[in-house]
Enzyme design. Sequence first.
Site, PDB file in Angstrom:
ATOM      1  N   GLU A 127       0.797  -1.242   0.000  1.00  0.00           N
ATOM      2  CA  GLU A 127       0.000   0.000   0.000  1.00  0.00           C
ATOM      3  C   GLU A 127       0.823   1.282   0.000  1.00  0.00           C
ATOM      4  OE1 GLU A 127      -2.760  -0.357   3.277  1.00  0.00           O
ATOM      5  OE2 GLU A 127      -3.844  -2.002   2.327  1.00  0.00           O
ATOM      6  N   ASN A 169       2.184  -5.165  -3.237  1.00  0.00           N
ATOM      7  CA  ASN A 169       0.771  -5.473  -2.956  1.00  0.00           C
ATOM      8  C   ASN A 169       0.000  -4.189  -2.667  1.00  0.00           C
ATOM      9  OD1 ASN A 169      -1.205  -7.636  -2.319  1.00  0.00           O
ATOM     10  ND2 ASN A 169      -1.110  -6.865  -0.215  1.00  0.00           N
ATOM     11  N   HIS A 206     -10.232  -6.017  -2.622  1.00  0.00           N
ATOM     12  CA  HIS A 206     -11.339  -5.859  -1.668  1.00  0.00           C
ATOM     13  C   HIS A 206     -12.463  -5.129  -2.414  1.00  0.00           C
ATOM     14  CE1 HIS A 206      -8.941  -7.239   1.662  1.00  0.00           C
ATOM     15  NE2 HIS A 206      -8.001  -6.365   1.384  1.00  0.00           N
ATOM     16  N   GLU A 233      -6.057 -10.716  -1.504  1.00  0.00           N
ATOM     17  CA  GLU A 233      -6.907 -10.493  -0.320  1.00  0.00           C
ATOM     18  C   GLU A 233      -8.374 -10.400  -0.723  1.00  0.00           C
ATOM     19  OE1 GLU A 233      -5.500  -7.186   2.057  1.00  0.00           O
ATOM     20  OE2 GLU A 233      -3.400  -7.690   1.715  1.00  0.00           O
ATOM     21  N   ASP A 235     -12.140 -10.288  -1.193  1.00  0.00           N
ATOM     22  CA  ASP A 235     -13.447 -10.397  -0.532  1.00  0.00           C
ATOM     23  C   ASP A 235     -14.409  -9.483  -1.276  1.00  0.00           C
ATOM     24  OD1 ASP A 235     -12.440  -7.974   0.573  1.00  0.00           O
ATOM     25  OD2 ASP A 235     -12.289  -8.792   2.597  1.00  0.00           O
TER      26      ASP A 235
HETATM   27  C1  XIL Z   1      -6.500  -6.369   8.062  1.00  0.00           C
HETATM   28  C2  XIL Z   1      -6.859  -7.553   8.943  1.00  0.00           C
HETATM   29  O1  XIL Z   1      -7.758  -8.377   8.242  1.00  0.00           O
HETATM   30  C3  XIL Z   1      -7.467  -7.077  10.251  1.00  0.00           C
HETATM   31  O2  XIL Z   1      -7.615  -8.184  11.149  1.00  0.00           O
HETATM   32  C4  XIL Z   1      -6.600  -6.010  10.903  1.00  0.00           C
HETATM   33  O3  XIL Z   1      -7.270  -5.485  12.031  1.00  0.00           O
HETATM   34  C5  XIL Z   1      -6.292  -4.895   9.938  1.00  0.00           C
HETATM   35  O4  XIL Z   1      -5.690  -5.447   8.771  1.00  0.00           O
HETATM   36  N1  XIL Z   1      -5.020  -4.612   3.505  1.00  0.00           N
HETATM   37  C6  XIL Z   1      -4.034  -5.455   3.977  1.00  0.00           C
HETATM   38  C7  XIL Z   1      -4.321  -6.366   5.115  1.00  0.00           C
HETATM   39  O5  XIL Z   1      -2.953  -5.539   3.380  1.00  0.00           O
HETATM   40  O6  XIL Z   1      -3.188  -6.569   5.921  1.00  0.00           O
HETATM   41  C8  XIL Z   1      -5.457  -5.848   5.964  1.00  0.00           C
HETATM   42  O7  XIL Z   1      -5.775  -6.833   6.948  1.00  0.00           O
HETATM   43  C9  XIL Z   1      -6.660  -5.517   5.101  1.00  0.00           C
HETATM   44  C10 XIL Z   1      -6.322  -4.446   4.099  1.00  0.00           C
END
Ligand code: XIL
Length: 300
Positions: A127, A169, A206, A233, A235
């Site tokens: 990020e 990422n 996401h 990641e 969802d």
């Molecule tokens: C999130 C986790 O799922 C949570 O449990 C935590 O509180 C915060 O981080 N981008 C990322 C992940 O790269 O590491 C994040 O994970 C979600 C967004």
Amino acid sequence: ASTLGASAAQSGRYFGTAVAAGRLGDGTYVGILNREFSMVTAENEMKMDATEPNPNQFTFGNGDRILNQARSQGKRVRGHTLAWHGQQPGWMQRMEGPSLRSALVNHITKVAGHYRGQLYAWDVVNEAFADGGSGGRRDSNLQRTGNDWIEVAFRTARAADPGAKLCYNDYNIDSWSAAKTQGVYRMVKDFKARGVPIDCVGLQSHFGTGIPGDYQTTIQRFGELGVDVQITELDIAGSGTQQAENYRRVTQACLSVARCGGITVWGIRDTDSWRARETPLLFDGAGNKKAAYNSVLNAL
Ligand code: XIL
């Protein structure tokens, strides 16, 4: 095949999930994990605050627990993440300049060194690009140490673990037309041209209730730079047939691009999700397969 991992393997890909160490005592959770997934990412346990809570004092207990559970089941593991503006330990949040740069290099050397030879890939940098229309870097304490911090992170990671694929990422780099996507693309192209070691781009993916129409183009274009693309990641908010259709589209987009190596969903049951209220995952709170699960399985 009858599981996500085995079905993904038919095309040489993996299907993974994020795992929380605190849930490894939950039999339903571990049962689904062991049955369905071929790749594991620690949801929080390999982040900077978890692995280096005090300067140069490292704690790997929970990360090792996740790694060992996965490896005992024949699964591979993605490391997440070595350098990020988020989830830094307090001492690091308060640092800046050359001493922060040194602390970053030490962190990467020690953490990647601890896991040397055991991980499929590392999200080396997470990020680092800004939201919005600039296409530039996000402001952070790491960015303020100098614009070369990302390439230093990748070179340091390569030296510490030459066997791991090294990934950049990020989120909101799913749409090819987004300025943020173009900024990351330019960085990866530059790294490849100058020999900075980078092997993969992670699309966090996401999603709300829609998938960008040019998502597959994004995967394709990054792949054409000579890096793997991983959906890291995933969802997707929603339920029922709409959510199932969106999961099908994402799966189809990955399978349509040779350099797309695999998909990881960010948790197992909806109730395990950081976005639990949006019911974004493939299993309901009781561990039952949702329509989205069947849709992914059929598309693999
Ligand atoms: C999130 C986790 O799922 C949570 O449990 C935590 O509180 C915060 O981080 N981008 C990322 C992940 O790269 O590491 C994040 O994970 C979600 C967004």
